[in-house]
Write an enzyme that holds these catalytic residues in place. Structure first.
Site, PDB file in Angstrom:
ATOM      1  N   LYS A 132      56.155  55.218  31.703  1.00  0.00           N
ATOM      2  CA  LYS A 132      54.683  55.206  31.726  1.00  0.00           C
ATOM      3  C   LYS A 132      54.232  54.190  32.756  1.00  0.00           C
ATOM      4  CE  LYS A 132      51.560  57.186  29.023  1.00  0.00           C
ATOM      5  NZ  LYS A 132      51.730  58.549  28.585  1.00  0.00           N
ATOM      6  N   GLY A 180      37.580  63.991  26.359  1.00  0.00           N
ATOM      7  CA  GLY A 180      38.200  64.081  27.684  1.00  0.00           C
ATOM      8  C   GLY A 180      39.051  65.336  27.775  1.00  0.00           C
ATOM      9  N   ASN A 181      40.030  65.286  28.658  1.00  0.00           N
ATOM     10  CA  ASN A 181      40.850  66.463  28.946  1.00  0.00           C
ATOM     11  C   ASN A 181      41.546  67.019  27.698  1.00  0.00           C
ATOM     12  OD1 ASN A 181      43.959  67.205  29.911  1.00  0.00           O
ATOM     13  ND2 ASN A 181      42.340  68.182  31.078  1.00  0.00           N
TER      14      ASN A 181
END
Ligand code: GLU
Length: 428
Positions: free
Chosen positions: A107, A221-222
């Site tokens: 990440k 959001g997405n």
């Protein structure tokens, strides 16, 4: 809603320790998997539009790559910390393992707030991030992707910088690229749709018909938008969504008891999923405090924002009617809240299973890039459905057989796979 003492990495380690005990893992494997293999911390200098000069802090953490190249997104967030990135990298390792794709866990992050950065400034952050870690990432080592507040455009800037450094085209460096530039159809929808593929299976197990259920969603959001789209498509009704309001620097929940209209709300949303409060009121939405999403009288909760949202302070506000929690976000539930949900018998679809659709589609993007043959959207999404459904069934069967909580069952599967890869490589 963030409690001061919250540390995502401590939470990820506590979850891991619990499963290490369940699996009776040897000390060497525990020591290896409790911490990242490698991490990079660096500065990214940016010439700001106002003529000033600002240094942003960036990270890449590679938790484990025993099953294949590291994989995981890059977050842009003002409250980013290296411990959060460490936790998210660890969760990526388990995520790739639970859906059986040949990738490890990484990440990245940058401490910044894209709300206050121009496109030019964000481009410099993307290029600067790549310049600092170009030697430690790459198609056969560690492959970045979009995440909170990063998009296909950010991926393209990063790819462009990497290719300039490498002196050759290298589309496999990053996924989540724009369609037509090496990106996959369906990638945008993949995480949210994946959440609903697993939710659909959970409802089947509980003998609930989607058309008889109502849900409340955190985030817009997405992930949230596409989860809502597919859940509504299979007949479900979303009565509340909550999201951040940039102007007021707080979040609000938007409720319509007859059900929200996704298209209508998307029409009054900024690029980060912030809903225009005044317009929402005009359209007949009740505007409630940000955490009202959690106390709605619904069957399903879909936390799809960020970590540390269902905590010991609010878990008891969850209605007795809630049967399923599908974790679209990474790490939304703290271990003490999780214990309460477990005791109450709520069917939790754990984050690294529920939201694995994004990385699974990233893997499809890599496969398509390698073949230089891109699939139709329906083809991508039906393969995604197959992968997510079989991962869900694997976890829920183990949970049933061994009478385990869903999160523990998912952990048992993932950690065993990763531990086995480490042993077979002779690492421990
Ligand atoms: N950032 C997404 C996640 O948390 C996707 C990662 C990827 O596609 O590599 O799963």
């Amino acid at each position: 809603m963030h409690s001061k003492s919250f540390n995502a990495f401590e939470m990820a380690q506590a979850q891991f320790d619990r499963v290490a005990d369940l699996l009776d893992l040897d000390q060497g494997t525990r020591d290896l998997l409790r911490n990242p293999l490698r991490e990079y911390h660096f500065s990214i200098p940016v010439h700001m539009d106002d003529g000033s000069f600002k240094v942003f802090r960036g990270f890449r953490v590679q938790h484990n790559d025993s099953r294949g190249p590291g994989k995981g997104g890059i977050r842009f967030h003002p409250a980013e910390t290296v411990d959060t990135v460490r936790a998210l990298a660890m969760w990526m390792t388990w995520k790739c393992a639970v859906v059986e794709i040949p990738l490890g866990g990484s990440k990245g992050g940058v401490i910044c707030d894209p709300h206050h950065l121009s496109a030019r400034e964000q481009e410099q952050i993307c290029r600067g991030w790549v310049r600092q870690v170009a030697r430690n990432v790459g198609p056969y080592w560690d492959v970045p992707a979009p995440d909170v507040m990063t998009s296909a455009q950010h991926m393209l800037w990063m790819l462009d910088e990497f290719e300039i450094i490498e002196g050759r085209k290298s589309p496999g460096f990053i996924t989540g690229k724009p369609v037509g530039m090496g990106g996959s159809l369906g990638r945008k929808e993949a995480t949210g749709y994946g959440v609903v593929y697993t939710l659909r299976e959970a409802l089947k197990e509980l003998n609930l018909k989607p058309e008889n259920t109502q849900a409340s969603v955190q985030g817009f959001g997405n992930v949230a938008q596409y989860a809502i789209e597919l859940y509504q498509h299979i007949g479900g009704n979303v009565v509340c969504v909550s999201c951040w309001d940039q102007t007021d620097k707080t979040s609000y929940s938007y409720r319509k008891k007859s059900g929200i209209n996704l298209q209508e709300l998307m029409g009054i949303t900024d690029r980060f999923g912030g809903i225009n409060k005044a317009r929402a009121k005009e359209l007949g939405y009740e505007v409630l405090p940000g955490d009202a999403w959690i106390e709605q009288d619904v069957d399903i909760l879909i936390p799809s924002a960020i970590e540390n949202q269902i905590t010991k302070d609010n878990v008891n506000k969850i209605s007795k009617r809630v049967r399923v929690i599908a974790e679209g976000a990474n790490g939304p539930t703290t271990p003490d809240a999780d214990k309460v949900l477990h005791e109450r018998g709520v069917f939790v679809i754990p984050d690294f299973l529920a939201n694995a659709g994004g990385v699974t589609c990233s893997y499809f993007e890599q496969v398509q890039s390698n073949m230089n043959y891109f699939w139709e959207r329906d083809d991508v999404l039906s393969r995604l459905d197959v992968k997510m459904t079989s991962a869900f069934i694997g976890v829920s069967e183990l949970a049933r057989q061994r009478k385990l909580y869903m999160r523990d069952a998912a952990y048992v599967i993932s950690v065993s796979r990763v531990a086995q890869a480490c042993h077979e490589r002779g690492w421990v």
